[in-house]
Design an enzyme around this catalytic site. Sequence first.
Site, PDB file in Angstrom:
ATOM      1  CB  THR A 122      -0.904  -0.017   1.243  1.00 17.42           C
ATOM      2  OG1 THR A 122      -1.698  -1.195   1.169  1.00 17.42           O
ATOM      3  CG2 THR A 122      -1.798   1.207   1.295  1.00 17.42           C
ATOM      4  CG  PHE A 152      -8.805  -4.680  -2.160  1.00 18.79           C
ATOM      5  CD1 PHE A 152      -8.846  -3.387  -1.671  1.00 18.79           C
ATOM      6  CD2 PHE A 152      -8.556  -4.875  -3.512  1.00 18.79           C
ATOM      7  CE1 PHE A 152      -8.657  -2.294  -2.508  1.00 18.79           C
ATOM      8  CE2 PHE A 152      -8.375  -3.789  -4.369  1.00 18.79           C
ATOM      9  CZ  PHE A 152      -8.430  -2.496  -3.859  1.00 18.79           C
ATOM     10  CG  HIS A 254     -20.605  -6.484  12.863  1.00 17.95           C
ATOM     11  ND1 HIS A 254     -21.822  -7.055  13.143  1.00 17.95           N
ATOM     12  CD2 HIS A 254     -20.207  -6.997  11.683  1.00 17.95           C
ATOM     13  CE1 HIS A 254     -22.148  -7.885  12.164  1.00 17.95           C
ATOM     14  NE2 HIS A 254     -21.181  -7.870  11.257  1.00 17.95           N
ATOM     15  CB  ALA A 255     -21.372  -1.121  17.425  1.00 20.12           C
ATOM     16  CB  CYS A 263      -4.918  -2.431   7.055  1.00 18.53           C
ATOM     17  SG  CYS A 263      -4.040  -3.963   6.741  1.00 18.53           S
ATOM     18  CE  LYS A 324      -8.971  -9.681  10.619  1.00 20.81           C
ATOM     19  NZ  LYS A 324      -9.544  -9.491   9.312  1.00 20.81           N
ATOM     20  NE  ARG A 331       1.039  -5.673  12.411  1.00 23.45           N
ATOM     21  CZ  ARG A 331       1.370  -5.943  11.150  1.00 23.45           C
ATOM     22  NH1 ARG A 331       2.151  -5.124  10.487  1.00 23.45           N
ATOM     23  NH2 ARG A 331       0.918  -7.033  10.574  1.00 23.45           N
TER      24      ARG A 331
HETATM   25  C1  UGA Z   1      -8.488  -4.536   6.174  1.00 24.49           C
HETATM   26  C2  UGA Z   1      -9.466  -4.547   4.982  1.00 24.49           C
HETATM   27  O1  UGA Z   1     -10.714  -5.126   5.381  1.00 24.49           O
HETATM   28  C3  UGA Z   1      -8.874  -5.323   3.810  1.00 24.49           C
HETATM   29  O2  UGA Z   1      -9.746  -5.242   2.694  1.00 24.49           O
HETATM   30  C4  UGA Z   1      -7.526  -4.702   3.441  1.00 24.49           C
HETATM   31  O3  UGA Z   1      -6.903  -5.383   2.374  1.00 24.49           O
HETATM   32  C5  UGA Z   1      -6.624  -4.768   4.637  1.00 24.49           C
HETATM   33  O4  UGA Z   1      -7.221  -4.026   5.715  1.00 24.49           O
HETATM   34  C6  UGA Z   1      -5.294  -4.166   4.240  1.00 24.49           C
HETATM   35  O5  UGA Z   1      -5.234  -2.975   3.947  1.00 24.49           O
HETATM   36  O6  UGA Z   1      -4.311  -4.921   4.082  1.00 24.49           O
HETATM   37  P1  UGA Z   1      -7.898  -6.239   8.161  1.00 24.49           P
HETATM   38  O7  UGA Z   1      -7.136  -5.099   8.769  1.00 24.49           O
HETATM   39  O8  UGA Z   1      -7.252  -7.572   8.069  1.00 24.49           O
HETATM   40  O9  UGA Z   1      -8.357  -5.861   6.650  1.00 24.49           O
HETATM   41  O10 UGA Z   1      -9.193  -6.450   9.043  1.00 24.49           O
HETATM   42  P2  UGA Z   1     -10.750  -6.136   8.974  1.00 24.49           P
HETATM   43  O11 UGA Z   1     -11.509  -7.397   8.937  1.00 24.49           O
HETATM   44  O12 UGA Z   1     -11.048  -5.133   7.931  1.00 24.49           O
HETATM   45  O13 UGA Z   1     -10.972  -5.467  10.417  1.00 24.49           O
HETATM   46  C7  UGA Z   1     -10.315  -4.266  10.796  1.00 24.49           C
HETATM   47  C8  UGA Z   1     -10.788  -3.803  12.145  1.00 24.49           C
HETATM   48  O14 UGA Z   1     -12.112  -3.319  12.082  1.00 24.49           O
HETATM   49  C9  UGA Z   1     -10.788  -4.863  13.242  1.00 24.49           C
HETATM   50  O15 UGA Z   1     -10.297  -4.291  14.440  1.00 24.49           O
HETATM   51  C10 UGA Z   1     -12.251  -5.240  13.383  1.00 24.49           C
HETATM   52  O16 UGA Z   1     -12.592  -5.713  14.658  1.00 24.49           O
HETATM   53  C11 UGA Z   1     -12.904  -3.908  13.091  1.00 24.49           C
HETATM   54  N1  UGA Z   1     -14.302  -4.042  12.617  1.00 24.49           N
HETATM   55  C12 UGA Z   1     -14.553  -4.568  11.396  1.00 24.49           C
HETATM   56  C13 UGA Z   1     -15.337  -3.567  13.410  1.00 24.49           C
HETATM   57  O17 UGA Z   1     -15.123  -3.067  14.540  1.00 24.49           O
HETATM   58  N2  UGA Z   1     -16.612  -3.661  12.934  1.00 24.49           N
HETATM   59  C14 UGA Z   1     -16.890  -4.186  11.711  1.00 24.49           C
HETATM   60  O18 UGA Z   1     -18.088  -4.213  11.341  1.00 24.49           O
HETATM   61  C15 UGA Z   1     -15.842  -4.660  10.925  1.00 24.49           C
END
Ligand code: UGA
Length: 435
Positions: A122, A152, A254-255, A263, A324, A331
């Site tokens: 990125t 992504f 999702h709250a 990321c 998650k 991180r």
């Molecule tokens: C994120 C993006 O979803 C990917 O598409 C992207 O490629 C990636 O970053 C990147 O730039 O490499 P990631 O960081 O692995 O992926 O995790 P996510 O599933 O997006 O979750 C990110 C954070 O948001 C977590 O802390 C999760 O708990 C939080 N989250 C996610 C919420 O609090 N509520 C939601 O509804 C969804």
Amino acid sequence: MRVAMIGTGYVGLVSGACFADFGHVVTCIDKDARKIDALNNGGIPIYEPGLQQLVAKNVEEDRLFFTTDPTDAIRNADAVFIAVGTPTRRGDGHADLSYVHAAAEEIAGLLDGFTVVVTKSTVPVGTGDEVDAIIRRTNPDADFAVVSNPEFLREGAAINDFKRPDRVVVGTDHEEAVKVMRELYRPLYLNETPIIVTQRRTSELIKYAANAFLAAKITFINEIADLCESVGANVQEVSRGIGLDNRIGGKFLHAGPGYGGSCFPKDTLALSRIGHEAGVDLKIVNSVIDVNAARKKRMADKVIDFLGGDVSGKTIALLGLAFKPNTDDMRDAPSIDIVTKLQESGATIRAYDPASMAEAGHIMKDVLFCDGPYHAIENSDAVVIVTEWDQFRALDLDRVKKLLREPNVVDLRNIYEPADMDDRGFKYTSVGRAY
Ligand code: UGA
């Protein structure tokens, strides 16, 4: 096709293994000899479901190789991917591009015949131009095209995201390079995955805009959750009520305790910085960054308030530490702020996470890491659910109640039902659910 993948971090390793599984011959290159040795002996440096098996299968079938020496792999490659880290530069939020620049220089001297050089890392808008210039300057005779091809991939679901993406973005106006990229992604193309071919700068911005939008969506619903708590509404029902509108969509609503990971925090900061340097004040992105940071800090106060305003001398069990589920990544995890504040307030922390405790041990001090959820809960005054691992979704609640000193449950991921917890005699709170 022959692929050289520079960098065996998260993105490089997953992408390399998946391209090999598509049938290409992939060589993953890394300067870290210990990592390469480990990979050559079947060791996987990150926790990602399915990756170990995918790597083993493709190594076995002679399509996936690991080396510290880039020479042959780059000379023979149709496409060289740059998948090195772009950490936040200390202090200013800007992405540190030194690894990308070093990779470009290294590639330049080794190119042989037409080669597509792809940035998967990125990178700020305009980095493709810089990579192009570095290669041209280092090796004026080289025949190459620089393409932006952002990833992504979500941690924990990366293989599926690579093999069944919503879209592939290819940033270049070089026709031959587009042909190579289409060939690389052919199995997806046959599945009718949209392949967006665009200008390189646009492609670079698509990546940041996507992550910032998702971060904003989460931050928005988190604010609505706060409002729900104050006005007597239920955020899960609000999410469903708005998410069924196709223009909004139900995902990422999702709250919770705030977003973390490698990321969203890094990319929102970098986008803000890109805007600043371009003279465009990205007010929404800046608010998202501030609101999320404040939220993560406030989650400990939520626990403290729930326990009557004083946690000194109390023992609190945390279930989940990773940012998650299905990852060991710590991180910018909300758990870090929560543990710090609870400890400062005099609480003793017991914790369990199925994957991230080794990593957490480097970051958190004086936490008793436990053997399982029930071990963590034992003799605690409260349990706080921080990460929604599947194994926490169906705990034996009678056992939980017996093990706790006081039946206090703070559910920061809304994985239990308030009415049910009430019926079972728990004192229970969650996020944005006033009923
Ligand atoms: C994120 C993006 O979803 C990917 O598409 C992207 O490629 C990636 O970053 C990147 O730039 O490499 P990631 O960081 O692995 O992926 O995790 P996510 O599933 O997006 O979750 C990110 C954070 O948001 C977590 O802390 C999760 O708990 C939080 N989250 C996610 C919420 O609090 N509520 C939601 O509804 C969804």
